[in-house]
Design a protein around this motif. Sequence first.
Motif, PDB file in Angstrom:
ATOM      1  N   LYS A   3      28.587  68.430  65.531  1.00  0.00           N
ATOM      2  CA  LYS A   3      28.661  69.422  66.602  1.00  0.00           C
ATOM      3  C   LYS A   3      27.587  70.468  66.356  1.00  0.00           C
ATOM      4  CE  LYS A   3      32.465  68.021  68.734  1.00  0.00           C
ATOM      5  NZ  LYS A   3      32.585  67.769  70.144  1.00  0.00           N
ATOM      6  N   LYS A   4      26.992  70.960  67.449  1.00  0.00           N
ATOM      7  CA  LYS A   4      25.896  71.923  67.353  1.00  0.00           C
ATOM      8  C   LYS A   4      26.378  73.345  67.615  1.00  0.00           C
ATOM      9  CE  LYS A   4      22.257  68.822  68.988  1.00  0.00           C
ATOM     10  NZ  LYS A   4      21.238  68.702  70.065  1.00  0.00           N
ATOM     11  N   VAL A   5      25.913  74.265  66.775  1.00  0.00           N
ATOM     12  CA  VAL A   5      26.230  75.681  66.906  1.00  0.00           C
ATOM     13  C   VAL A   5      24.919  76.459  67.027  1.00  0.00           C
ATOM     14  CG1 VAL A   5      27.345  77.691  65.865  1.00  0.00           C
ATOM     15  CG2 VAL A   5      28.303  75.410  65.480  1.00  0.00           C
ATOM     16  N   LEU A   6      24.821  77.292  68.066  1.00  0.00           N
ATOM     17  CA  LEU A   6      23.675  78.177  68.235  1.00  0.00           C
ATOM     18  C   LEU A   6      24.141  79.589  67.923  1.00  0.00           C
ATOM     19  CD1 LEU A   6      20.753  78.743  69.148  1.00  0.00           C
ATOM     20  CD2 LEU A   6      21.634  78.929  71.492  1.00  0.00           C
ATOM     21  N   ILE A   7      23.465  80.248  66.982  1.00  0.00           N
ATOM     22  CA  ILE A   7      23.837  81.606  66.567  1.00  0.00           C
ATOM     23  C   ILE A   7      22.737  82.566  66.990  1.00  0.00           C
ATOM     24  CG2 ILE A   7      24.536  83.099  64.669  1.00  0.00           C
ATOM     25  CD1 ILE A   7      25.062  80.481  63.045  1.00  0.00           C
ATOM     26  N   LEU A   8      23.108  83.600  67.736  1.00  0.00           N
ATOM     27  CA  LEU A   8      22.162  84.634  68.163  1.00  0.00           C
ATOM     28  C   LEU A   8      22.554  85.952  67.523  1.00  0.00           C
ATOM     29  CD1 LEU A   8      22.736  82.681  70.892  1.00  0.00           C
ATOM     30  CD2 LEU A   8      20.816  84.052  71.654  1.00  0.00           C
ATOM     31  N   ASN A  34      16.910  86.885  68.963  1.00  0.00           N
ATOM     32  CA  ASN A  34      16.868  87.664  70.202  1.00  0.00           C
ATOM     33  C   ASN A  34      17.499  86.834  71.319  1.00  0.00           C
ATOM     34  OD1 ASN A  34      14.691  86.337  72.014  1.00  0.00           O
ATOM     35  ND2 ASN A  34      13.701  86.485  70.009  1.00  0.00           N
ATOM     36  N   SER A  35      17.767  87.491  72.441  1.00  0.00           N
ATOM     37  CA  SER A  35      18.430  86.795  73.549  1.00  0.00           C
ATOM     38  C   SER A  35      17.498  86.581  74.737  1.00  0.00           C
ATOM     39  CB  SER A  35      19.669  87.580  73.983  1.00  0.00           C
ATOM     40  OG  SER A  35      19.309  88.895  74.395  1.00  0.00           O
ATOM     41  N   MET A  52      27.386  84.784  69.804  1.00  0.00           N
ATOM     42  CA  MET A  52      26.517  85.788  70.429  1.00  0.00           C
ATOM     43  C   MET A  52      26.832  87.184  69.892  1.00  0.00           C
ATOM     44  SD  MET A  52      24.181  86.373  72.856  1.00  0.00           S
ATOM     45  CE  MET A  52      24.254  84.981  73.985  1.00  0.00           C
ATOM     46  N   ASP A  53      25.819  87.801  69.279  1.00  0.00           N
ATOM     47  CA  ASP A  53      25.944  89.177  68.802  1.00  0.00           C
ATOM     48  C   ASP A  53      25.856  90.140  69.995  1.00  0.00           C
ATOM     49  OD1 ASP A  53      25.963  91.384  66.949  1.00  0.00           O
ATOM     50  OD2 ASP A  53      23.796  91.514  67.193  1.00  0.00           O
ATOM     51  N   ASN A  54      26.528  91.265  69.908  1.00  0.00           N
ATOM     52  CA  ASN A  54      26.478  92.259  70.979  1.00  0.00           C
ATOM     53  C   ASN A  54      25.129  92.960  71.045  1.00  0.00           C
ATOM     54  OD1 ASN A  54      27.550  93.971  73.077  1.00  0.00           O
ATOM     55  ND2 ASN A  54      27.722  95.573  71.536  1.00  0.00           N
ATOM     56  N   TRP A  55      24.632  93.460  69.921  1.00  0.00           N
ATOM     57  CA  TRP A  55      23.420  94.278  69.891  1.00  0.00           C
ATOM     58  C   TRP A  55      22.171  93.475  69.589  1.00  0.00           C
ATOM     59  CZ3 TRP A  55      23.982  98.586  72.236  1.00  0.00           C
ATOM     60  CH2 TRP A  55      25.201  99.260  72.193  1.00  0.00           C
ATOM     61  N   ILE A  56      21.979  92.369  70.255  1.00  0.00           N
ATOM     62  CA  ILE A  56      20.811  91.523  70.010  1.00  0.00           C
ATOM     63  C   ILE A  56      19.667  91.923  70.947  1.00  0.00           C
ATOM     64  CG2 ILE A  56      21.644  89.703  71.564  1.00  0.00           C
ATOM     65  CD1 ILE A  56      20.436  87.776  69.309  1.00  0.00           C
ATOM     66  N   PRO A  57      18.429  91.968  70.438  1.00  0.00           N
ATOM     67  CA  PRO A  57      17.287  92.311  71.298  1.00  0.00           C
ATOM     68  C   PRO A  57      17.154  91.341  72.476  1.00  0.00           C
ATOM     69  CG  PRO A  57      16.639  92.357  68.997  1.00  0.00           C
ATOM     70  CD  PRO A  57      18.018  91.762  69.048  1.00  0.00           C
ATOM     71  N   GLY A  58      16.546  91.824  73.532  1.00  0.00           N
ATOM     72  CA  GLY A  58      16.431  91.059  74.779  1.00  0.00           C
ATOM     73  C   GLY A  58      17.378  91.698  75.767  1.00  0.00           C
ATOM     74  N   PRO A  59      17.974  90.909  76.634  1.00  0.00           N
ATOM     75  CA  PRO A  59      18.914  91.520  77.576  1.00  0.00           C
ATOM     76  C   PRO A  59      20.189  92.033  76.895  1.00  0.00           C
ATOM     77  CG  PRO A  59      18.815  89.141  77.920  1.00  0.00           C
ATOM     78  CD  PRO A  59      17.764  89.496  76.900  1.00  0.00           C
ATOM     79  N   GLY A  60      20.424  91.632  75.651  1.00  0.00           N
ATOM     80  CA  GLY A  60      21.632  92.044  74.936  1.00  0.00           C
ATOM     81  C   GLY A  60      22.724  91.009  75.074  1.00  0.00           C
ATOM     82  N   GLY A  61      23.707  91.097  74.189  1.00  0.00           N
ATOM     83  CA  GLY A  61      24.764  90.092  74.137  1.00  0.00           C
ATOM     84  C   GLY A  61      25.592  89.977  75.395  1.00  0.00           C
ATOM     85  N   ILE A  62      25.952  91.108  75.981  1.00  0.00           N
ATOM     86  CA  ILE A  62      26.785  91.068  77.189  1.00  0.00           C
ATOM     87  C   ILE A  62      26.033  90.397  78.326  1.00  0.00           C
ATOM     88  CG2 ILE A  62      27.879  92.480  78.983  1.00  0.00           C
ATOM     89  CD1 ILE A  62      28.702  94.439  76.749  1.00  0.00           C
ATOM     90  N   GLU A  63      24.823  90.850  78.597  1.00  0.00           N
ATOM     91  CA  GLU A  63      24.051  90.288  79.712  1.00  0.00           C
ATOM     92  C   GLU A  63      23.665  88.833  79.443  1.00  0.00           C
ATOM     93  OE1 GLU A  63      22.479  89.703  83.302  1.00  0.00           O
ATOM     94  OE2 GLU A  63      23.719  91.412  82.689  1.00  0.00           O
ATOM     95  N   ALA A  64      23.284  88.509  78.224  1.00  0.00           N
ATOM     96  CA  ALA A  64      22.916  87.124  77.900  1.00  0.00           C
ATOM     97  C   ALA A  64      24.104  86.182  78.101  1.00  0.00           C
ATOM     98  CB  ALA A  64      22.398  87.035  76.463  1.00  0.00           C
TER      99      ALA A  64
END
Length: 123
Positions: A3-8, A34-35, A52-64
């Motif tokens: 199984k594949k896991v993507l971590i941001l 980043n997101s 998905m982290d909340n404070w990730i660069p890019g649009p951010g965790g919520i928007e991503a």
Amino acid sequence: MAKKVLILDDDADILQICAIVLKKKGFDVSTLNNSTNVQEHVRKYQPDVILMDNWIPGPGGIEATRQLKSEADLQSIPVIFFSANSNVTQLAREAQADYFLQKPFDITELEAIVQMAVSQPVA
């Protein structure tokens, strides 16, 4: 097939620890710090679950997360929203995530929630 896991997450230590732990459990792991263009990365990697982290660069965790959940071909991929914010439950709900994990977390909590997310299909 694993199984594949993507971590941001923008924290290199978190990415490394999570990747090591989940690889030892037999998962195929990919990480992003980043997101930006999250849909493109998800389509390319085809993960079974996303952390998905909340404070990730890019649009951010919520928007991503919202972007992923708004795409018909991506919305069924479970998203585990994780954050050190005390209101991670509310943030996960706002993001339309399927699960949440409060940082700091115990390794067994990480393993358990990822296993639960890959075992239970998202409606």
